[in-house]
Structure formats: structure tokens, C-alpha cells
Design a protein around this motif. Structure first.
Motif, PDB file in Angstrom:
ATOM      1  N   ARG A  66       0.837  -1.215   0.000  1.00  0.00           N
ATOM      2  CA  ARG A  66       0.000   0.000   0.000  1.00  0.00           C
ATOM      3  C   ARG A  66       0.866   1.257   0.000  1.00  0.00           C
ATOM      4  O   ARG A  66       0.585   2.228  -0.700  1.00  0.00           O
ATOM      5  N   ALA A  67       1.922   1.242   0.819  1.00  0.00           N
ATOM      6  CA  ALA A  67       2.800   2.410   0.861  1.00  0.00           C
ATOM      7  C   ALA A  67       3.438   2.657  -0.499  1.00  0.00           C
ATOM      8  O   ALA A  67       3.519   3.794  -0.973  1.00  0.00           O
ATOM      9  N   LEU A  68       3.889   1.591  -1.153  1.00  0.00           N
ATOM     10  CA  LEU A  68       4.485   1.742  -2.479  1.00  0.00           C
ATOM     11  C   LEU A  68       3.458   2.198  -3.507  1.00  0.00           C
ATOM     12  O   LEU A  68       3.773   2.981  -4.415  1.00  0.00           O
ATOM     13  N   ALA A  69       2.227   1.693  -3.381  1.00  0.00           N
ATOM     14  CA  ALA A  69       1.174   2.110  -4.311  1.00  0.00           C
ATOM     15  C   ALA A  69       0.998   3.616  -4.280  1.00  0.00           C
ATOM     16  O   ALA A  69       0.795   4.259  -5.317  1.00  0.00           O
ATOM     17  N   VAL A  70       1.085   4.195  -3.089  1.00  0.00           N
ATOM     18  CA  VAL A  70       0.948   5.642  -2.941  1.00  0.00           C
ATOM     19  C   VAL A  70       2.238   6.342  -3.357  1.00  0.00           C
ATOM     20  O   VAL A  70       2.228   7.324  -4.118  1.00  0.00           O
ATOM     21  N   ALA A  71       3.367   5.836  -2.886  1.00  0.00           N
ATOM     22  CA  ALA A  71       4.652   6.492  -3.144  1.00  0.00           C
ATOM     23  C   ALA A  71       4.950   6.598  -4.630  1.00  0.00           C
ATOM     24  O   ALA A  71       5.478   7.616  -5.109  1.00  0.00           O
ATOM     25  N   ARG A  72       4.627   5.568  -5.399  1.00  0.00           N
ATOM     26  CA  ARG A  72       4.954   5.577  -6.833  1.00  0.00           C
ATOM     27  C   ARG A  72       4.058   6.525  -7.625  1.00  0.00           C
ATOM     28  O   ARG A  72       4.298   6.763  -8.809  1.00  0.00           O
ATOM     29  N   ARG A  73       3.018   7.067  -6.978  1.00  0.00           N
ATOM     30  CA  ARG A  73       2.123   8.013  -7.640  1.00  0.00           C
ATOM     31  C   ARG A  73       2.411   9.463  -7.263  1.00  0.00           C
ATOM     32  O   ARG A  73       1.726  10.364  -7.742  1.00  0.00           O
ATOM     33  N   LEU A  74       3.382   9.688  -6.400  1.00  0.00           N
ATOM     34  CA  LEU A  74       3.695  11.064  -6.036  1.00  0.00           C
ATOM     35  C   LEU A  74       4.239  11.817  -7.255  1.00  0.00           C
ATOM     36  O   LEU A  74       4.939  11.234  -8.081  1.00  0.00           O
ATOM     37  N   PRO A  75       3.936  13.102  -7.365  1.00  0.00           N
ATOM     38  CA  PRO A  75       4.440  13.880  -8.507  1.00  0.00           C
ATOM     39  C   PRO A  75       5.943  14.096  -8.394  1.00  0.00           C
ATOM     40  O   PRO A  75       6.534  13.890  -7.315  1.00  0.00           O
ATOM     41  N   PRO A  76       6.593  14.531  -9.468  1.00  0.00           N
ATOM     42  CA  PRO A  76       8.048  14.763  -9.420  1.00  0.00           C
ATOM     43  C   PRO A  76       8.460  15.777  -8.356  1.00  0.00           C
ATOM     44  O   PRO A  76       9.623  15.770  -7.922  1.00  0.00           O
ATOM     45  N   SER A  77       7.535  16.633  -7.929  1.00  0.00           N
ATOM     46  CA  SER A  77       7.864  17.645  -6.927  1.00  0.00           C
ATOM     47  C   SER A  77       8.013  17.057  -5.527  1.00  0.00           C
ATOM     48  O   SER A  77       8.455  17.756  -4.606  1.00  0.00           O
ATOM     49  N   VAL A  78       7.642  15.784  -5.331  1.00  0.00           N
ATOM     50  CA  VAL A  78       7.751  15.136  -4.017  1.00  0.00           C
ATOM     51  C   VAL A  78       8.457  13.796  -4.191  1.00  0.00           C
ATOM     52  O   VAL A  78       7.976  12.912  -4.902  1.00  0.00           O
ATOM     53  N   ARG A  79       9.606  13.651  -3.554  1.00  0.00           N
ATOM     54  CA  ARG A  79      10.406  12.419  -3.689  1.00  0.00           C
ATOM     55  C   ARG A  79      10.106  11.483  -2.527  1.00  0.00           C
ATOM     56  O   ARG A  79      10.211  11.876  -1.366  1.00  0.00           O
ATOM     57  N   PRO A  80       9.725  10.223  -2.814  1.00  0.00           N
ATOM     58  CA  PRO A  80       9.446   9.285  -1.732  1.00  0.00           C
ATOM     59  C   PRO A  80      10.689   8.544  -1.252  1.00  0.00           C
ATOM     60  O   PRO A  80      11.623   8.284  -2.020  1.00  0.00           O
ATOM     61  N   VAL A  81      10.699   8.231   0.032  1.00  0.00           N
ATOM     62  CA  VAL A  81      11.682   7.332   0.634  1.00  0.00           C
ATOM     63  C   VAL A  81      10.891   6.342   1.472  1.00  0.00           C
ATOM     64  O   VAL A  81       9.981   6.737   2.212  1.00  0.00           O
ATOM     65  N   VAL A  82      11.197   5.053   1.354  1.00  0.00           N
ATOM     66  CA  VAL A  82      10.472   4.023   2.096  1.00  0.00           C
ATOM     67  C   VAL A  82      11.411   3.376   3.108  1.00  0.00           C
ATOM     68  O   VAL A  82      12.484   2.888   2.747  1.00  0.00           O
ATOM     69  N   VAL A  83      10.994   3.410   4.358  1.00  0.00           N
ATOM     70  CA  VAL A  83      11.675   2.682   5.422  1.00  0.00           C
ATOM     71  C   VAL A  83      10.709   1.594   5.866  1.00  0.00           C
ATOM     72  O   VAL A  83       9.544   1.876   6.156  1.00  0.00           O
ATOM     73  N   THR A  84      11.145   0.351   5.888  1.00  0.00           N
ATOM     74  CA  THR A  84      10.204  -0.730   6.144  1.00  0.00           C
ATOM     75  C   THR A  84      10.791  -1.770   7.100  1.00  0.00           C
ATOM     76  O   THR A  84      12.000  -1.991   7.134  1.00  0.00           O
ATOM     77  N   LEU A  85       9.899  -2.380   7.855  1.00  0.00           N
ATOM     78  CA  LEU A  85      10.271  -3.503   8.711  1.00  0.00           C
ATOM     79  C   LEU A  85      10.086  -4.831   7.979  1.00  0.00           C
ATOM     80  O   LEU A  85      10.291  -5.887   8.570  1.00  0.00           O
ATOM     81  N   SER A  86       9.680  -4.762   6.710  1.00  0.00           N
ATOM     82  CA  SER A  86       9.440  -5.966   5.914  1.00  0.00           C
ATOM     83  C   SER A  86      10.716  -6.415   5.214  1.00  0.00           C
ATOM     84  O   SER A  86      11.444  -5.597   4.643  1.00  0.00           O
ATOM     85  N   LYS A  87      10.929  -7.716   5.217  1.00  0.00           N
ATOM     86  CA  LYS A  87      12.095  -8.264   4.529  1.00  0.00           C
ATOM     87  C   LYS A  87      11.977  -8.165   3.016  1.00  0.00           C
ATOM     88  O   LYS A  87      12.945  -8.432   2.292  1.00  0.00           O
ATOM     89  N   ALA A  88      10.807  -7.765   2.529  1.00  0.00           N
ATOM     90  CA  ALA A  88      10.612  -7.622   1.081  1.00  0.00           C
ATOM     91  C   ALA A  88      11.008  -6.241   0.593  1.00  0.00           C
ATOM     92  O   ALA A  88      10.567  -5.802  -0.470  1.00  0.00           O
ATOM     93  N   PHE A  89      11.865  -5.555   1.330  1.00  0.00           N
ATOM     94  CA  PHE A  89      12.221  -4.173   0.979  1.00  0.00           C
ATOM     95  C   PHE A  89      12.815  -4.060  -0.415  1.00  0.00           C
ATOM     96  O   PHE A  89      12.799  -2.999  -1.019  1.00  0.00           O
ATOM     97  N   GLY A  90      13.323  -5.164  -0.967  1.00  0.00           N
ATOM     98  CA  GLY A  90      13.936  -5.130  -2.291  1.00  0.00           C
ATOM     99  C   GLY A  90      12.990  -4.729  -3.402  1.00  0.00           C
ATOM    100  O   GLY A  90      13.428  -4.281  -4.464  1.00  0.00           O
ATOM    101  N   VAL A  91      11.664  -4.864  -3.173  1.00  0.00           N
ATOM    102  CA  VAL A  91      10.721  -4.511  -4.242  1.00  0.00           C
ATOM    103  C   VAL A  91      10.714  -3.000  -4.507  1.00  0.00           C
ATOM    104  O   VAL A  91      10.271  -2.558  -5.570  1.00  0.00           O
ATOM    105  N   CYS A  92      11.208  -2.225  -3.545  1.00  0.00           N
ATOM    106  CA  CYS A  92      11.270  -0.770  -3.759  1.00  0.00           C
ATOM    107  C   CYS A  92      12.224  -0.425  -4.898  1.00  0.00           C
ATOM    108  O   CYS A  92      12.009   0.557  -5.628  1.00  0.00           O
ATOM    109  N   GLU A  93      13.272  -1.198  -5.048  1.00  0.00           N
ATOM    110  CA  GLU A  93      14.292  -0.897  -6.045  1.00  0.00           C
ATOM    111  C   GLU A  93      13.709  -0.908  -7.449  1.00  0.00           C
ATOM    112  O   GLU A  93      14.073  -0.085  -8.293  1.00  0.00           O
ATOM    113  N   ALA A  94      12.780  -1.867  -7.707  1.00  0.00           N
ATOM    114  CA  ALA A  94      12.187  -1.955  -9.039  1.00  0.00           C
ATOM    115  C   ALA A  94      11.422  -0.695  -9.405  1.00  0.00           C
ATOM    116  O   ALA A  94      11.265  -0.368 -10.581  1.00  0.00           O
ATOM    117  N   GLU A  95      10.947   0.021  -8.397  1.00  0.00           N
ATOM    118  CA  GLU A  95      10.222   1.272  -8.636  1.00  0.00           C
ATOM    119  C   GLU A  95      11.150   2.476  -8.618  1.00  0.00           C
ATOM    120  O   GLU A  95      10.701   3.619  -8.769  1.00  0.00           O
TER     121      GLU A  95
END
Length: 718
Positions: free
Chosen positions: A378-407
């Protein structure tokens, strides 16, 4: 960034202040002035509000630009709106360079009894510290008179900074009256002071008369407490239940009476009503604002005045026409342009405004670990839709953190206490220190936590950061009575974003009664429209026979609930149907791997939603993400809910879908329930019926709305 005019104000105001700002900005840009808008947040609006639609609409103009965090704007004239935004100094310095400053005062310093509404002297000291000498501009004669009645006051401008509007925005083609019976109306916030103080005053201004209809928009429980039983000729609506222009088109007379303690600083709603062609009926004290543009009488004279006008259509038409001409001349866009021209002269030569800030604002997301991947997804679903004027950073307790790299999204992993065998209480100290360090390093404008448990260590790290917007993204459908101590942490956040639930009518959890900070968005899904693979491409990537009946098993990570019996039963039942291909989806955070029989393929990709078109139906748990992704994709599904008591009430989601003809469901508690559902699902006509029902769902994706809200917050200084 260089502007002719810079506007400071809270662009989230739902009422007249924001619409007045929007009209002023549009008028100035239309006259060739370059206008910057620097959004600020004071203590007036303490709960979530999106950007006012009227201001949102002007932001696409090529002469209007938002001033992003970190940018020092320069302007010939800086106009600040609403002094109560500046009761306190900002959390961080606001750097502005301007030749002239004006504070537009939308509210008098004292009420009708002389009781202070705000400490103008403290505000003036703050403004002088921040910006230097400041002239205060009352919006009308009532505010000016209130200041002049003080023993000492601020440096006032010689002219009032009246609201302006383009009458074309509200003017309606009225062909006489509406029905034969006159329609009296009024709209406004449900603030008790904005309406009459007692029942007799209410019924005088808005008569309980058989020959008059009354429509009131903005009428709420506060007004019911005053009026008691409503008259039968009244129709009441919540605040903003209808677009204002449409509401004004439903009434003949705009009647505006308020409480004895209230001083109406200007009355923009009255201005809009007159522009629509309605006749305004007002108490006498409004005459110095609207003059011959309105009809005046005491509250007890409203019925008589309205009925007399209604008996003479020619008089009504003359009043409507005369009033429109008066406000067009006195409050039209040129009024705003002329007063700015008197201060700074003509617009500077045209220069292109920068499309966006050189340095993006930042939104930092923290997600809990979760049993599955719902929080991170859910966090990535929102983060990947932010406009260029807002840069997302994801900090997660999930071991699947590697999926952020693909985005292409920067991410950090923090281990959950169970992952490293740490005592829970000790881990809270670790989390507080780590989050404090992370927030200090990234310095985001907005922080978003997706999880159902706001950890004490997290709350401690957030508590000292007054400059930071804090948002809790929290799904609903909690088990009855569960999570009361988690909800106690809600005041640590400015807003709660609740991803919508198709099954919301089944919700029995405590979050239903904790909504003062909640913004509900449509159901959140990961993919944008068109990002999923079509059937042919998805089958090719997965190596599936184009002619097979393909079935997807989506039974979650199983880290807290063993669903192997469901998997085995499903595979055994499906093996009885020749030409069936079975694919088992394996979650990236699963502890270990799933043992599946030969012939069963394994899908270990993210997001699984990208491949849903490959399948004829699915057998799935009813976690938030999988449930909504499958239904909105139109994938016929048999939902088998995870019934661990720590989970949200998946079984109610599944039941809702079955009752609504959107899906089937089977309970793990009933071992004989699944096989008949699979048998039914093998019928293409059954699957077609389910898909057809899903196709009627509203396609709006809540990830877009959440990203829009977060990006708005990122632009607003606290």
C-alpha cells in the motif's frame, strides 16, 4: 523565484477565505501579474482538509506557481491572509524577500461584546519579526470598525481589501421564480455562531410558513440542538452537500442571519448568492457592505418581505438585476487588480515561471512488517504516484524491501524485534533512536506510517518534530473491540488516511468511531490503469498453455496461519478436471518455501496483480490488497479467509463479496465447503457472471487520492 505578487495562506480552508484567495489570484494572473502561492498551516484548521478546489483549479495557470519548500521567493508585494495563522511562530523560518507586505484580515479582533477573538498585538509582533513592517488590510467596514474601537490597533490600510469575484462564475439564467411558492435558502458552515441563537430567531429568519419553502445547506447537529423539531417546510443538507452554484440555483431568496455574538467580517456567501441572481434578504447591519444590492429587514420581517416580493415579479427582477450590476462594479476582478496596481504599478515584463522547484520535497514512508506484504504494498502504491515535486523514501520492517528498487524508490530496512530475537521493550528504544536518526538525515516534509500499531518508539521519535506533517495510513475491518490502545496513539498524527473497503458495511471495528482525523479514499490498488499484462502476454511470461483453464492459488505468506490443508484440497479437487493448470503464488517474505506437487507452477513475482489476466479464476485469502486487486481486475475468485484472530476480519470481506455476487467464499472451518465452489467455478458462465458484476465497480483508485493529499501537505509550511 521572482513574482509580482506572493500570496501566503492556508490553501485548505473549506470556506470563504480560500475562495476569496482563489478569486484574487485568478484576477491578478488574468491581468498579467505573476503570482506565487506559499501555503502555510496555522492553528485554525487542526484536522485534515484537502486543498480547496477553487485554489486547486487556479494552479494550472501559466502565471501562477506554488512555492516549494526550500525556495526563497521574491516579490514586489506579499499578501498574507488570515492573521490567526500567525499566532505562533513557524516551526522553521519562512524566508521571503518583498518590497511591500499586507495582512488581509478576514475576521474582526473582537466579537459583538468586545471579547477578543485573537491577540492582534502578539500576531503583529510575530509578523514584524518574520517580515518587517506590516500594514493590516480589513476585508470590510465591520472589521475596520472593530479595530477602530480598540484603544490601539495595527497600522491599517486606507482602503478595505474586499473580496472579489467574477460574476460569470455564479450568474444563472433565471426566468423568474422557481415554483409558485418562494424558496428561501442559506448555506454555511455548521458553526453555531454562524446561525441564529435560538429557535424563535431561527423560525423567524427561516419561516415555518406553509407558503414558503426553506433549503438550508450546512445545517448539522449543532443547529438541531437549537431548533429542536424541524418545520415540515424545511429541507436541510450537510455542509457542501451540493456545489454552491447548484444550490443557489435552487433558491429565490438568500436569507442570511447569524448569532448575536458573531460579527460577519464580509459575507462572501452573500456576494455569491447575489451574483447568481437570487435576491439577498439581510439584517440592517449589512447595509454598509452591500448597500442597494440587498433588501433589509429584521428576522421577524423575513416572511412578509419575501411574500411581498414574490407577489410582484417585476420588483423582484429589478432588484436582482440592480444588485448584480452593483457587485459587478464594486467587487469584480478589476477591484483586485486596481488595488495591487496602486501599490506596485503594472505587471513586470513576462518571464516564464519555473515549472517546479529545483529541489523536490520529500515524503518518508514507514511500514510495519506485517504477516503478508500489505503494508509495504500500500505504501508503495501511494509512493509511486507522487508527482516529481515530491520524492518518496520508504523505510520498512518488511524483509521484502527489495521490491522498492524496481520502482526506483530509495529504501531502508529496519529489522522487527522478532526478526533479530530482541525483547519488544528494548526494541522500542532501538526504533526511537533509528527513526530519529532517519528523520534527521532525510528531513522530510511529510511522514506516513502504514500499519495498525503505532509503536511507542515511533511515537517518541515523532513527538519533537513540530515541522513535520504526520500521517497514519490505517486499514479498517478490525475485529470487534481489538486495538483500543493503538487508537490512543491517534493524536500523535495530523491525519489518518483510511484505504476504502468495498465491504465497509460489514466493518465492526473500533476505527468506525475514531474518524475526527480520517480521510477515506477509494480502495487502494498497486497498479495504474493499463499496467497489468493482457491475457496473452501474461500467459506467455508464465509459460501457461493458452488453452488451459488456469487457476491461481493466493494463500498468503502463511507465516501466522497454516493454509496447507486448503492448498492440498484445492489442488486435489482441481486435478479432477483435465486441462487445468495450477499456479501457486508464493509471497516474497514467506518463511521457507512451499512444497507443491509436480505439475503445479510457482509464481514468485511482485506485484502478482500484474499477471492476474492470465487466470480464469483464483482461490485466495481475503487480505486487503489481494481482495481488492482481484475484484477490480474482474478475476473470479473463491475467497478462503485467513482466520487468525490477530488478522482483520477477512471472513466478512469474503462474505460481502459472495452476497454481492462479486465472488465466492469458503471457510476453512468447513472442510467440505471448497470442492463444491471449485466445481461451480469450472463453469465459464459462472465465471462470466462474477466478472460482469466486478466490472460495475467504481474504478477510482485510492492510491491516487492518497498521493494527491500527501503531495499537498508537502507544499504547506507549518
Amino acid at each position: 523565484m521572482q513574482f509580482d505578487v506572493l500570496i501566503l495562506g492556508d490553501i485548505r480552508f473549506p470556506g470563504g477565505t480560500a475562495t476569496a484567495m482563489a478569486s484574487e489570484v485568478r484576477a491578478l494572473a488574468g491581468a498579467g501579474y505573476s503570482v506565487g502561492i506559499l501555503p502555510v498551516k496555522g492553528g485554525v484548521l487542526n484536522f485534515p482538509h484537502p486543498v480547496n478546489p477553487a485554489l486547486q483549479a487556479v494552479l494550472g495557470h501559466d502565471r501562477i506557481a506554488l512555492v516549494h519548500p526550500g525556495v526563497v521567493p521574491r516579490a514586489s508585494l506579499c499578501i498574507l491572509h488570515h492573521p490567526q495563522l500567525y499566532v505562533e511562530l513557524p516551526a522553521e523560518p519562512v524566508r521571503i524577500v518583498a518590497d511591500e507586505f499586507r495582512m488581509v484580515v478576514h475576521h474582526p479582533p473582537v466579537d459583538a461584546h468586545g471579547v477578543p477573538n485573537y491577540d492582534w498585538q502578539a500576531i503583529d509582533r510575530n509578523l514584524r519579526l518574520l517580515f518587517g513592517p506590516m500594514r493590516w488590510a480589513p476585508v470590510g467596514p465591520k472589521v475596520r470598525a472593530a479595530f477602530q474601537g480598540l484603544s490601539e490597533g495595527p497600522d491599517l490600510t486606507s482602503e478595505d481589501w474586499v473580496n472579489v469575484l467574477d460574476t460569470a462564475d455564479f450568474q444563472l439564467a433565471r426566468a423568474g421564480f422557481l415554483p409558485a411558492v418562494p424558496v428561501v435558502g442559506r448555506h454555511g458552515r455548521p458553526d453555531p455562531q454562524k446561525w441564529p441563537d435560538d429557535r424563535s430567531g431561527f423560525l423567524a429568519a427561516y419561516p415555518a410558513h406553509r407558503d414558503i419553502r426553506v433549503r438550508l445547506m450546512g445545517y448539522g447537529p449543532e443547529q438541531d440542538a437549537v431548533v429542536g423539531k424541524r418545520p415540515g417546510n424545511w429541507e436541510v443538507l450537510p455542509f457542501n452537500a451540493e456545489p454552491v452554484r447548484r444550490f443557489l440555483g435552487s433558491i429565490d431568496y438568500y436569507v442570511h442571519f447569524h448569532g448575536r455574538d458573531w460579527i460577519e467580517a464580509f459575507g462572501r456567501a452573500i456576494l455569491e448568492a447575489i451574483a447568481s441572481g437570487a435576491v439577498a434578504v439581510l439584517p440592517e447591519h449589512f447595509r454598509d457592505v452591500f448597500g442597494e444590492a440587498a433588501v433589509y429587514c429584521p428576522a421577524k420581517g423575513v416572511a412578509e418581505t419575501v411574500l411581498a416580493l414574490h407577489r410582484d415579479p417585476a420588483v423582484y427582477a429589478r432588484q436582482s438585476s440592480r444588485a448584480l450590476a452593483i457587485i459587478r462594479e464594486s467587487y469584480g476582478p478589476e477591484t483586485a487588480v486596481a488595488r495591487v496596481r496602486r501599490i506596485i504599478g503594472a505587471p513586470a515584463p513576462m518571464t516564464a515561471l519555473p515549472a517546479r522547484a529545483a529541489k523536490a520535497a520529500k515524503a518518508l514512508f514507514l511500514t510495519s512488517n506485517g504477516v503478508g506484504m500489505g503494508h509495504l504494498t500500500r505504501a508503495l502504491a501511494v509512493a509511486r504516484r507522487l508527482p516529481p515535486s515530491v520524492r518518496p523514501v520508504v523505510v520498512t520492517l518488511s524483509k521484502a524491501f527489495g521490491v522498492c528498487e524496481a520502482e526506483g524508490i530509495e529504501s531502508e530496512y529496519l529489522p522487527y524485534h522478532k526478526s533479530v530475537g530482541m525483547d519488544y521493550e528494548r526494541w522500542q528504544g532501538f526504533l526511537a533512536r533509528e527513526m530519529d536518526d532517519i528523520l534527521g538525515f532525510h528531513r522530510p516534509q511529510v511522514f506516513v506510517f502504514d500499519g495498525n500499531v503505532p509503536y511507542p518508539g515511533l511515537v517518541a521519535a515523532l513527538s519533537g518534530r513540530q515541522e513535520l506533517w504526520k500521517v497514519w495510513e490505517r486499514r479498517a475491518m478490525w475485529a470487534p473491540g481489538a486495538g483500543a490502545h493503538h487508537l490512543e496513539q491517534e493524536p500523535a498524527f495530523d491525519a489518518v488516511i483510511e484505504p476504502g473497503e468495498l465491504a465497509s458495511v460489514m466493518d465492526r471495528g473500533l476505527t468506525r468511531g475514531s474518524r475526527t482525523r480520517t480521510i477515506t479514499v477509494p480502495p487502494v490498488r498497486y497498479l495504474r490503469h493499463g499496467e497489468g499484462l493482457d491475457r496473452q502476454a501474461a500467459r506467455k511470461q508464465l509459460g501457461l498453455d493458452p488453452d488451459a483453464t488456469a487457476v491461481l492459488l493466493q494463500l498468503g505468506s502463511e507465516n501466522n496461519f497454516d493454509l496447507s490443508s486448503v492448498r492440498n484440497a484445492a489442488i486435489a479437487a482441481l486435478n479432477r478436471y483435465p486441462g487445468t493448470a495450477v499456479v501457486n503464488a508464493e509471497w516474497l517474505i514467506r518463511n521457507g518455501t512451499t512444497e507443491v506437487p509436480p505439475g503445479v507452477a510457482v509464481l514468485r513475482q511482485f506485484p502478482i496483480a500484474r499477471y492476474l489476466a492470465a487466470f480464469d479464476f483464483a482461490i485466495s485469502t481475503a487480505g486487503y490488497n489481494t481482495y481488492h486487486e482481484n475484484l477490480f481486475a474482474g478475476l473470479p475468485t473463491i475467497f478462503v479467509p485467513n482466520e487468525n484472530p490477530e488478522q482483520d476480519e477477512q471472513w466478512l470481506r469474503a462474505r460481502y463479496a459472495e452476497m454481492g455476487g462479486l465472488a465466492m467464499s469458503a471457510r476453512i472451518l468447513d472442510p467440505y465447503d471448497l470442492a463444491p465452489k471449485i466445481e461451480a467455478m469450472m463453469d465459464p458462465a459462472v465465471r462470466e457472471s462474477l466478472s460482469r458484476s466486478c466490472a460495475a465497480l467504481d474504478p477510482l483508485n485510492g492510491a491516487d487520492a492518497a498521493a494527491s493529499y500527501i503531495s499537498e501537505l508537502a507544499m504547506i509550511r507549518r
